[in-house]
Design an enzyme around this catalytic site. Structure first.
Site, PDB file in Angstrom:
ATOM      1  N   MET A 207      11.952 -12.107   8.797  1.00 31.62           N
ATOM      2  CA  MET A 207      12.242 -13.021   7.681  1.00 31.62           C
ATOM      3  C   MET A 207      13.977 -13.074   7.583  1.00 31.62           C
ATOM      4  SD  MET A 207       9.028 -13.033   5.372  1.00 31.62           S
ATOM      5  CE  MET A 207       9.473 -11.341   4.421  1.00 31.62           C
TER       6      MET A 207
ATOM      7  N   ARG B 191      14.820  -5.462   1.363  1.00 31.05           N
ATOM      8  CA  ARG B 191      14.536  -5.743  -0.199  1.00 31.05           C
ATOM      9  C   ARG B 191      15.607  -4.411  -0.825  1.00 31.05           C
ATOM     10  NH1 ARG B 191       9.488  -6.985   1.144  1.00 31.05           N
ATOM     11  NH2 ARG B 191       8.651  -8.933   0.206  1.00 31.05           N
TER      12      ARG B 191
ATOM     13  N   ALA C 269      17.853 -11.711   6.979  1.00 29.58           N
ATOM     14  CA  ALA C 269      18.622 -10.469   6.118  1.00 29.58           C
ATOM     15  C   ALA C 269      18.526  -9.321   7.083  1.00 29.58           C
ATOM     16  CB  ALA C 269      17.995 -10.346   5.040  1.00 29.58           C
TER      17      ALA C 269
ATOM     18  N   HIS D 251      15.521  -4.120  12.112  1.00 28.07           N
ATOM     19  CA  HIS D 251      15.191  -5.147  13.063  1.00 28.07           C
ATOM     20  C   HIS D 251      15.842  -5.087  14.417  1.00 28.07           C
ATOM     21  CE1 HIS D 251      14.937  -7.287   8.658  1.00 28.07           C
ATOM     22  NE2 HIS D 251      13.748  -7.351   9.159  1.00 28.07           N
TER      23      HIS D 251
ATOM     24  N   GLY E 180       7.653  -3.563  13.534  1.00 26.89           N
ATOM     25  CA  GLY E 180       8.128  -2.043  12.870  1.00 26.89           C
ATOM     26  C   GLY E 180       6.879  -1.438  12.320  1.00 26.89           C
TER      27      GLY E 180
ATOM     28  N   SER F 115      15.175  -1.604   4.538  1.00 27.23           N
ATOM     29  CA  SER F 115      14.098  -2.910   4.425  1.00 27.23           C
ATOM     30  C   SER F 115      15.186  -3.941   3.807  1.00 27.23           C
ATOM     31  CB  SER F 115      13.260  -2.655   3.197  1.00 27.23           C
ATOM     32  OG  SER F 115      12.828  -3.502   2.397  1.00 27.23           O
TER      33      SER F 115
HETATM   34  O1  PAF Z   1       7.429  -8.315   8.640  1.00 24.20           O
HETATM   35  C1  PAF Z   1       7.806  -9.364   8.296  1.00 24.20           C
HETATM   36  O2  PAF Z   1       9.243  -9.613   8.270  1.00 24.20           O
HETATM   37  C2  PAF Z   1       7.095 -10.674   8.062  1.00 24.20           C
HETATM   38  O3  PAF Z   1       5.667 -10.041   7.747  1.00 24.20           O
HETATM   39  C3  PAF Z   1       6.566 -11.331   9.418  1.00 24.20           C
HETATM   40  C4  PAF Z   1       5.938 -10.494  10.489  1.00 24.20           C
HETATM   41  C5  PAF Z   1       8.003 -11.884   9.987  1.00 24.20           C
HETATM   42  C6  PAF Z   1       5.896 -12.482   9.278  1.00 24.20           C
HETATM   43  O4  PAF Z   1       6.612 -13.623   8.309  1.00 24.20           O
END
Ligand code: PAF
Length: 279
Positions: A31, A188, A33, A38, A148, A186
């Site tokens: 998503m 967040r 950020a 990531h 993850g 995260s």
């Molecule tokens: O883990 C996330 O960032 C979200 O849940 C995902 C897998 C991209 C689905 O929107």
């Protein structure tokens, strides 16, 4: 060179060309950020796929809290620069109408493994995740997807989904990446105040204490209760859940009778944090 693609049609053309040349395509759904967690997924994809797509889509269907959706950080230019540095081929960043066009009427719902923990505290969350992940798998046509372990329950849900629907994609779980003080990375975390950021690693500390107590033979009820007290004493506002579950399938456990996972969600100021570790 990382191309930004915003439509399913353009992505399909790109991927069709790659596949004609025999390429194995890896996808990292995100998503945005983006942080090192990531990027570790992008690196795993890069190492084992010929072509890599990272998707960035803040999926409205998986947010049960409108404030959380509104405050979700959006950093596309920075994300693109990070993905370029990792040699990612495509940043797929569709808008909401591209993913959910007018008339969209399907919900993918995974029973069982979706129901406890996050499922119980965030009604509809995993329906939103399962629906968007199904869409993204269809849109990217990837052969491998990287998730993850930080979102352990999500990983279980996605594995169940692809097995049940015979979706031809291999799901690869990758280890949680942590800050040097143990806080799980995260998107967040940027919303924590300086004082909260100093408290946040206590979540992982409490999981480690509980894991040690369980391995030493303390009954699960006592180990979990002590860890919850530790989290609240550190300054968290509440503990939504702190549970010992079977690592695969997430059945509740009262002792270490199967490969297990400790999973926690707790509120720190305005931010809800989750974490989990193996036991
Ligand atoms: O883990 C996330 O960032 C979200 O849940 C995902 C897998 C991209 C689905 O929107």
């Amino acid at each position: 060179m990382t191309a930004i693609i915003r439509t399913g049609a353009a992505l399909r053309d790109k991927v069709a060309g790659w596949k004609r040349a025999g390429a194995l395509v890896g996808v990292v759904p995100t998503m945005g950020a983006l942080h090192d967690g990531h990027l570790s997924l992008a690196r795993a994809a890069r190492a084992s796929s010929d072509r890599v797509i990272v998707t960035v889509f803040v999926n409205p269907k998986q947010f049960n809290n409108p404030n959380d959706l509104a405050n979700y950080p959006k950093t596309e230019a920075q994300d693109l620069a990070l993905l370029k540095a990792e040699g990612v081929d495509v940043l797929f960043a569709p808008g909401p109408d591209e993913v959910y066009p007018a008339g969209f009427a399907t919900t993918v719902s995974v029973a069982g493994v979706s129901e406890p923990l996050e499922g119980a505290h965030r009604p509809g969350h995993f329906d939103g995740v399962a629906t968007v992940v199904s869409k993204l798998f269809g849109m990217t046509q990837a052969g491998r997807a990287f998730f993850g372990e930080k979102d352990w329950q999500q990983l279980q849900v996605v594995r169940r989904l692809v097995a049940d629907l015979n979706i031809p994609i291999q799901i690869i779980g990758c280890p949680t990446i942590r800050e040097s003080d143990g806080l799980a990375m995260s998107s967040r975390n940027v919303r924590l105040t300086t004082a909260e950021r100093a408290i946040a690693p206590a979540l992982q500390g409490a999981l480690q204490t509980a894991a040690k107590d369980l391995r030493a033979g303390l009954p699960a009820g006592k180990a979990l209760a002590a860890a919850a007290v530790q989290i609240i004493s550190a300054g968290f506002a509440n503990v939504e859940y702190l549970e010992l579950r079977a690592a695969e399938g997430l059945a509740p456990l009262t002792a270490l009778t199967a490969p297990a996972r400790l999973l926690v969600a707790a509120q720190l100021g305005e931010v809800r944090l989750i974490d989990n570790i193996p036991v």
